[in-house]
Motif scaffolding. Structure first.
Motif, PDB file in Angstrom:
ATOM      1  N   ASP A 135      -8.818   2.119  -1.943  1.00  0.00           N
ATOM      2  CA  ASP A 135      -9.891   1.863  -1.122  1.00  0.00           C
ATOM      3  C   ASP A 135     -10.285   3.568  -0.611  1.00  0.00           C
ATOM      4  O   ASP A 135      -9.263   4.395  -0.306  1.00  0.00           O
ATOM      5  N   VAL A 136     -11.560   4.007  -0.808  1.00  0.00           N
ATOM      6  CA  VAL A 136     -12.036   5.374  -0.379  1.00  0.00           C
ATOM      7  C   VAL A 136     -13.107   4.750   1.050  1.00  0.00           C
ATOM      8  O   VAL A 136     -14.218   4.354   0.362  1.00  0.00           O
ATOM      9  N   LEU A 137     -12.682   5.306   2.149  1.00  0.00           N
ATOM     10  CA  LEU A 137     -13.517   4.912   3.149  1.00  0.00           C
ATOM     11  C   LEU A 137     -13.335   3.378   3.340  1.00  0.00           C
ATOM     12  O   LEU A 137     -12.332   2.831   3.320  1.00  0.00           O
ATOM     13  N   GLN A 188       0.724  -1.208   0.022  1.00  0.00           N
ATOM     14  CA  GLN A 188      -0.057  -0.093  -0.229  1.00  0.00           C
ATOM     15  C   GLN A 188       1.004   1.124   0.007  1.00  0.00           C
ATOM     16  O   GLN A 188       1.444   1.509   0.964  1.00  0.00           O
ATOM     17  N   PHE A 189       0.741   1.898  -1.204  1.00  0.00           N
ATOM     18  CA  PHE A 189       1.630   3.184  -1.305  1.00  0.00           C
ATOM     19  C   PHE A 189       1.137   4.499  -0.326  1.00  0.00           C
ATOM     20  O   PHE A 189       1.749   5.393  -0.009  1.00  0.00           O
ATOM     21  N   ILE A 190      -0.227   4.329  -0.403  1.00  0.00           N
ATOM     22  CA  ILE A 190      -0.969   5.267   0.394  1.00  0.00           C
ATOM     23  C   ILE A 190      -1.772   4.401   1.350  1.00  0.00           C
ATOM     24  O   ILE A 190      -2.475   3.689   0.982  1.00  0.00           O
ATOM     25  N   ASN A 191      -1.685   4.792   2.579  1.00  0.00           N
ATOM     26  CA  ASN A 191      -2.243   3.900   3.725  1.00  0.00           C
ATOM     27  C   ASN A 191      -2.744   4.796   4.546  1.00  0.00           C
ATOM     28  O   ASN A 191      -2.652   4.688   5.970  1.00  0.00           O
ATOM     29  N   SER A 192      -3.711   5.748   4.406  1.00  0.00           N
ATOM     30  CA  SER A 192      -4.481   6.516   5.452  1.00  0.00           C
ATOM     31  C   SER A 192      -5.869   5.787   5.834  1.00  0.00           C
ATOM     32  O   SER A 192      -6.216   4.957   5.142  1.00  0.00           O
ATOM     33  N   ASP A 193      -6.527   6.391   6.838  1.00  0.00           N
ATOM     34  CA  ASP A 193      -7.498   6.351   7.291  1.00  0.00           C
ATOM     35  C   ASP A 193      -8.568   6.008   6.207  1.00  0.00           C
ATOM     36  O   ASP A 193      -9.505   5.444   5.969  1.00  0.00           O
ATOM     37  N   PHE A 200      -8.148   6.986   2.725  1.00  0.00           N
ATOM     38  CA  PHE A 200      -7.665   6.691   1.127  1.00  0.00           C
ATOM     39  C   PHE A 200      -6.641   5.761   1.419  1.00  0.00           C
ATOM     40  O   PHE A 200      -5.632   6.037   2.103  1.00  0.00           O
ATOM     41  N   LYS A 201      -6.667   4.707   0.439  1.00  0.00           N
ATOM     42  CA  LYS A 201      -5.407   3.648   0.186  1.00  0.00           C
ATOM     43  C   LYS A 201      -5.078   3.354  -1.177  1.00  0.00           C
ATOM     44  O   LYS A 201      -6.188   3.418  -1.868  1.00  0.00           O
ATOM     45  N   PHE A 202      -4.042   3.585  -1.452  1.00  0.00           N
ATOM     46  CA  PHE A 202      -3.818   3.028  -2.847  1.00  0.00           C
ATOM     47  C   PHE A 202      -2.543   1.917  -2.921  1.00  0.00           C
ATOM     48  O   PHE A 202      -1.679   2.157  -2.125  1.00  0.00           O
TER      49      PHE A 202
END
Length: 194
Positions: A152-154, A104-109, A111-113
């Protein structure tokens, strides 16, 4: 049935060993566009539905189980270089077990990419449509590799991946011994991360 019991037992053991890691169940459904890698075949839209389990945080493993329907059309004139039969539409349905490993390059609550890749085994395939099964005998077990991207969005997930078949879709007789029919598929799925 024994294969399903084996798969679910393996998933349960994997979850038990990863009890400290983040674990999310992801039911999902989507569209698949697939065809064997031969110019005589044309891709048509099919579907897939099932669930996977994402285990881990930044690095993750994601095994799943999906029921998949691939739809295609074949021009037997192109395939056999004869004028006996024209286009035949057919569907292949079966169960697929992908085991993806990803990052997961972006792993916030919010948004995830992520990117992922891994092997997939399919089993129990059956072919239906316009007497196609009389021409080709479907391989019941098929191996592939897949790679894809997802967001992932939410709690919603959206994934797009591409699969390369490693085994032929069909058991080939002498008439087609020089042909190769590994599936190529593009898949888009929408899911919910629980």
């Amino acid at each position: 049935m024994k294969k399903l019991k084996f798969i679910f037992s393996g998933l349960f053991l994997l979850l038990a060993f990863q009890s400290q890691a983040q674990v999310h169940l992801i039911p999902a459904a989507g569209v698949t566009i697939a065809k064997p890698n031969d110019d005589a075949f044309n891709a048509k839209a099919g579907y897939k539905f099932g669930a996977s389990v994402r285990i881990g945080d930044k690095w993750f493993i994601q095994p799943g189980l999906f029921y998949t329907k691939y739809s295609s059309e074949v021009d037997l004139n192109d395939l056999q270089a004869t004028q006996s039969t024209s286009n035949i539409s057919f569907d292949q349905t079966g169960w697929e077990v992908p085991v993806m490993v990803g990052y997961q390059f972006i792993n916030s609550d919010m948004f995830k990419f992520r990117a992922y890749a891994g092997p997939q085994v399919g089993f129990g395939y059956k072919t239906d449509g316009n007497n196609f099964a009389d021409v080709f005998d479907t391989q019941s077990t098929q191996w592939a590799v897949k790679a894809g991207l997802g967001v992932d969005v939410l709690f919603f997930t959206l994934d797009a991946d591409y699969g390369w078949g490693l085994t032929d879709n069909f058991k080939l007789d002498q008439a087609f011994s020089n042909s190769s029919f590994q599936n190529r598929s593009f898949n888009i799925t929408l899911g919910v991360r629980i």
